[in-house]
Design a protein around this motif. Structure first.
Motif, PDB file in Angstrom:
ATOM      1  N   ILE A 218      86.383  70.314  26.886  1.00  0.00           N
ATOM      2  CA  ILE A 218      86.154  70.454  28.403  1.00  0.00           C
ATOM      3  C   ILE A 218      85.368  69.167  28.854  1.00  0.00           C
ATOM      4  N   GLN A 219      85.874  68.725  29.993  1.00  0.00           N
ATOM      5  CA  GLN A 219      85.026  67.452  30.271  1.00  0.00           C
ATOM      6  C   GLN A 219      84.638  67.693  31.809  1.00  0.00           C
ATOM      7  N   ALA A 220      83.431  66.970  31.850  1.00  0.00           N
ATOM      8  CA  ALA A 220      82.690  67.303  33.207  1.00  0.00           C
ATOM      9  C   ALA A 220      82.250  66.142  33.803  1.00  0.00           C
ATOM     10  N   VAL A 245      89.955  71.241  31.372  1.00  0.00           N
ATOM     11  CA  VAL A 245      90.026  71.782  30.124  1.00  0.00           C
ATOM     12  C   VAL A 245      91.289  71.555  29.493  1.00  0.00           C
ATOM     13  N   SER A 246      91.178  70.962  28.345  1.00  0.00           N
ATOM     14  CA  SER A 246      92.530  70.846  27.699  1.00  0.00           C
ATOM     15  C   SER A 246      92.396  71.198  26.303  1.00  0.00           C
ATOM     16  N   ASP A 247      93.597  71.439  25.604  1.00  0.00           N
ATOM     17  CA  ASP A 247      93.823  72.138  24.760  1.00  0.00           C
ATOM     18  C   ASP A 247      93.609  71.110  23.322  1.00  0.00           C
ATOM     19  N   ALA A 248      93.789  71.556  22.071  1.00  0.00           N
ATOM     20  CA  ALA A 248      93.796  70.692  20.976  1.00  0.00           C
ATOM     21  C   ALA A 248      95.119  70.926  20.285  1.00  0.00           C
ATOM     22  N   THR A 249      96.175  70.607  20.822  1.00  0.00           N
ATOM     23  CA  THR A 249      97.793  71.056  20.330  1.00  0.00           C
ATOM     24  C   THR A 249      97.689  70.240  19.146  1.00  0.00           C
ATOM     25  N   ASP A 250      98.691  70.849  18.378  1.00  0.00           N
ATOM     26  CA  ASP A 250      99.077  70.179  17.157  1.00  0.00           C
ATOM     27  C   ASP A 250      99.824  68.773  17.452  1.00  0.00           C
ATOM     28  N   THR A 262      98.884  71.248  27.340  1.00  0.00           N
ATOM     29  CA  THR A 262      98.270  72.242  28.574  1.00  0.00           C
ATOM     30  C   THR A 262      96.926  71.700  28.893  1.00  0.00           C
ATOM     31  N   ARG A 263      96.645  71.728  30.268  1.00  0.00           N
ATOM     32  CA  ARG A 263      95.465  71.141  30.554  1.00  0.00           C
ATOM     33  C   ARG A 263      95.490  71.964  32.266  1.00  0.00           C
ATOM     34  N   GLN A 264      94.212  72.301  32.534  1.00  0.00           N
ATOM     35  CA  GLN A 264      93.806  72.730  33.497  1.00  0.00           C
ATOM     36  C   GLN A 264      92.456  72.244  34.355  1.00  0.00           C
ATOM     37  N   PHE A 265      92.603  72.165  35.610  1.00  0.00           N
ATOM     38  CA  PHE A 265      91.456  71.951  36.365  1.00  0.00           C
ATOM     39  C   PHE A 265      90.909  73.020  36.792  1.00  0.00           C
ATOM     40  N   LEU A 266      89.422  73.222  36.747  1.00  0.00           N
ATOM     41  CA  LEU A 266      88.827  74.359  37.032  1.00  0.00           C
ATOM     42  C   LEU A 266      87.813  73.910  38.309  1.00  0.00           C
TER      43      LEU A 266
ATOM     44  N   GLN B  43      90.965  52.250  27.590  1.00  0.00           N
ATOM     45  CA  GLN B  43      90.713  53.377  28.368  1.00  0.00           C
ATOM     46  C   GLN B  43      92.169  54.229  28.264  1.00  0.00           C
ATOM     47  N   GLU B  44      93.446  53.633  28.247  1.00  0.00           N
ATOM     48  CA  GLU B  44      94.425  54.189  28.396  1.00  0.00           C
ATOM     49  C   GLU B  44      94.883  55.142  26.909  1.00  0.00           C
ATOM     50  N   VAL B  45      94.241  54.300  26.072  1.00  0.00           N
ATOM     51  CA  VAL B  45      94.623  54.640  24.521  1.00  0.00           C
ATOM     52  C   VAL B  45      93.642  55.891  24.424  1.00  0.00           C
ATOM     53  N   TRP B  46      92.388  55.701  24.790  1.00  0.00           N
ATOM     54  CA  TRP B  46      91.567  56.803  24.763  1.00  0.00           C
ATOM     55  C   TRP B  46      92.234  58.207  25.376  1.00  0.00           C
ATOM     56  N   ARG B  47      92.643  58.069  26.668  1.00  0.00           N
ATOM     57  CA  ARG B  47      93.033  59.047  27.413  1.00  0.00           C
ATOM     58  C   ARG B  47      94.056  59.785  26.723  1.00  0.00           C
ATOM     59  N   ARG B  48      95.021  58.870  26.046  1.00  0.00           N
ATOM     60  CA  ARG B  48      96.118  59.477  25.255  1.00  0.00           C
ATOM     61  C   ARG B  48      95.628  60.421  23.925  1.00  0.00           C
ATOM     62  N   LEU B  49      94.475  59.807  23.318  1.00  0.00           N
ATOM     63  CA  LEU B  49      93.938  60.349  22.347  1.00  0.00           C
ATOM     64  C   LEU B  49      93.239  61.957  22.615  1.00  0.00           C
ATOM     65  N   LEU B  50      92.659  61.912  23.935  1.00  0.00           N
ATOM     66  CA  LEU B  50      92.079  63.049  24.389  1.00  0.00           C
ATOM     67  C   LEU B  50      93.400  64.055  24.482  1.00  0.00           C
ATOM     68  N   ARG B  51      94.429  63.778  25.077  1.00  0.00           N
ATOM     69  CA  ARG B  51      95.281  64.595  25.638  1.00  0.00           C
ATOM     70  C   ARG B  51      96.120  65.132  24.265  1.00  0.00           C
TER      71      ARG B  51
END
Lengths: 372, 181
Positions: A218-220, A245-250, A262-266, B43-51
């Protein structure tokens, strides 16, 4: 401010170097490594620099390495051999008396040739000495206890606690909960290890505020939101502002399928559940007051099952536990507001229900279907 | 299933250098010179890691992060190559006609960097340097280095990370002050 920036830079370099060193041999700590990377883009960048330096090192030929030893003898930095001994002034500091550091800095062009090399060398040594000291003292102490380290805060069953973090953000911890927190100049990372917490985040665009659970991130930015880790899912409710909010997918399957995780903005007044398998639900409207009623030690139920109600009470009470017979746990739906510390009040309310039998045995309250 | 610790470190870094080294290297070099580089790779690599996050599945973290960075750079180049304005057609033509010269540039860049590295290594305590080279160049473990130099593996690890930090700091400081380290 300047000092802080330099220290943080050094700290990140040290961490990156440490990670590189441990990853050459073993990938056992890779999960921790990725967690570290995720804390800040600066970590990613520094690690890339370390990798590049390591490549240059690996590509040095035997001849080039011999040349290093020769060079080292030429500049005379080798004699002390032990890294704990910093060569401060192996040459008699005669030249130093005739040329202050200030002279060296301000004299450009052609300084008198008789003192310049010595003074340069001394300055270089002082710089090395300072760097070594910084590494030893700042590095070690920051590593162990500094703002760069993790701190864990926990509450017992029934206990609630408000924590003010160094950045001004406030974390309210609910009963039987635990968070571990790390603040640096470039990141603010919280891991909700168990339980529930309300985050009131101080706005700071330079430092992303991230809350991790096993299945969600969760990023704020500057906002208030509640995160509750319960069996099988993470529940997020936003009180003010906007969160992502994003998941921690495989990882491998996500890459293979090239799916967007999956990701949602709340927005404020919205919530989402993240299942342990990483599915983020569609945003749904939530009662913000209800989501944080726990801070007044109030439990608000709305069409909840007896099983859920019992689990909620049991979070707050170690002395008295409610046990619900399996037969009725999932069926009955109830609404009401109760004092979290008084399961007896709920017991009385339920006793009015003719279909249920509520009995107390020792420190256990048992709810089952009334026999006809 | 091969992982890095099954090969040696030298093989890994050398191999990854061949595959993605030059591009990433050029980027980092620019980055050292200009901190405000608009295109922020990390920044971009980091964003991908978070995703994409289930890190337990990443078998080779070093290779993974490297590849991620290389991919971002490659995508960037791909985007730019479609942008007519930014393509210097004369230079492209020259490069196509003289591939050997490009390779030579690559070589000379590498030589300059390695000369700098030699200076940095020569200026650090010998023990640091030995640990660093044994670890990265020879691919020895902390334990092996420890028994060779008569230190505990823990101490060797400390020396290694301090030496690595010194290398990085020297390069950064040089860029900041414009002076030799």
């Amino acid at each position: 401010m300047m000092m802080t920036r330099i220290d943080d830079e050094t700290r990140i370099t040290q961490e990156a170097a440490r990670w590189f060193g441990s990853l050459i041999d073993s990938n056992a700590r890779r999960a921790d490594f990725f967690r570290w990377l995720e804390e800040s883009p600066r970590h990613v960048e520094e690690f890339l620099f370390i990798l590049a330096d390591a490549q240059d090192l690996a590509l040095l030929t035997g001849k080039q390495r011999q040349r290093i030893d020769e060079l080292s003898r030429e500049i005379g930095s080798d004699a002390s051999a032990s890294p704990n001994v910093v060569p401060l002034c192996r040459d008699a500091p005669v030249h130093f008396a005739s040329a202050t550091t200030r002279d060296v800095e301000t004299t450009s062009g052609a300084p008198p040739p008789h003192w310049q090399p010595g003074a340069r060398r001394l300055i270089r040594r002082w710089t090395a000495a300072l760097a070594a000291l910084l590494l030893l003292t700042v590095g070690v102490s920051w590593w162990l206890t500094g703002p760069g380290s993790w701190r864990t805060y926990s509450t017992e069953i029934g206990e609630q606690r408000a924590l003010e973090l160094a950045d001004g953000s406030v974390v309210d911890l609910n009963t039987n909960s635990s968070v571990t927190v790390r603040l640096t100049d470039t990141s603010r990372t919280v891991r909700l290890l168990r339980g529930e917490a309300l985050f009131s985040v101080k706005h700071d665009p330079r430092r992303p505020f991230l809350v991790h659970t096993s299945s969600a991130v969760i990023q704020a930015i500057g906002t208030r939101f509640n995160v509750y880790r319960r069996d099988g899912r993470t529940q997020v409710a936003v009180i003010e502002g906007l969160v992502q909010v994003s998941d921690a997918t495989d990882l491998t399957s996500a890459v293979r399928a090239s799916t967007t995780p999956t990701r949602q903005f709340l927005n404020a007044g919205e919530g989402a559940d993240v299942s342990d398998s990483g599915n983020v639900s569609e945003p749904k409207s939530v009662d913000a007051a209800r989501a944080v009623a726990w801070r007044q030690r109030r439990l608000v139920f709305e069409e909840d099952t007896l099983g859920e109600i019992a689990a909620e009470f049991n979070r707050y009470n170690a002395a008295v536990k409610i046990r619900v017979d399996e037969e009725v746990a999932g069926e009955e739906h109830f609404s009401g507001t109760f004092d979290a510390d008084a399961p007896e009040a709920m017991m009385q309310a339920l006793a009015g229900d003719l279909a249920l039998e509520v009995t107390r045995a020792g420190n256990e309250i048992v709810i089952r279907r009334r026999e006809p | 299933m091969t992982s890095i610790n099954e090969q040696n470190a030298h093989a890994f870094v050398a191999e990854s250098y061949k595959k993605y080294g030059p591009e990433l290297r050029r980027y980092l070099q620019r980055r050292l010179k200009d901190r405000q580089d608009a295109r922020d790779l990390s920044q971009e690599v980091w964003r991908r890691l978070l995703r994409i996050r289930n890190t337990a599945e990443v078998i080779e973290p070093l290779a993974y992060i490297y590849r991620a960075a290389a991919n971002v750079i490659a995508e960037y180049h791909h985007l730019r190559s479609r942008d007519c304005v930014s393509v210097d057609s004369d230079a492209m033509q020259y490069a196509a006609d003289h591939p050997a010269e490009l390779a030579r540039d690559e070589m000379s860049e590498q030589l300059v960097r390695q000369a700098e590295l030699q200076r940095i290594l020569a200026a650090m305590p010998k023990t640091y340097r030995d640990v660093l080279l044994l670890r990265v160049t020879e691919g020895l473990s902390y334990e092996e280095i420890g028994s060779q130099l008569h230190f505990s593996p823990k101490t060797v690890e400390q020396y290694f990370f301090r030496a690595m930090t010194l290398v990085r700091k020297s390069k950064r400081d040089k860029q900041k002050t414009g002076m030799a380290p």
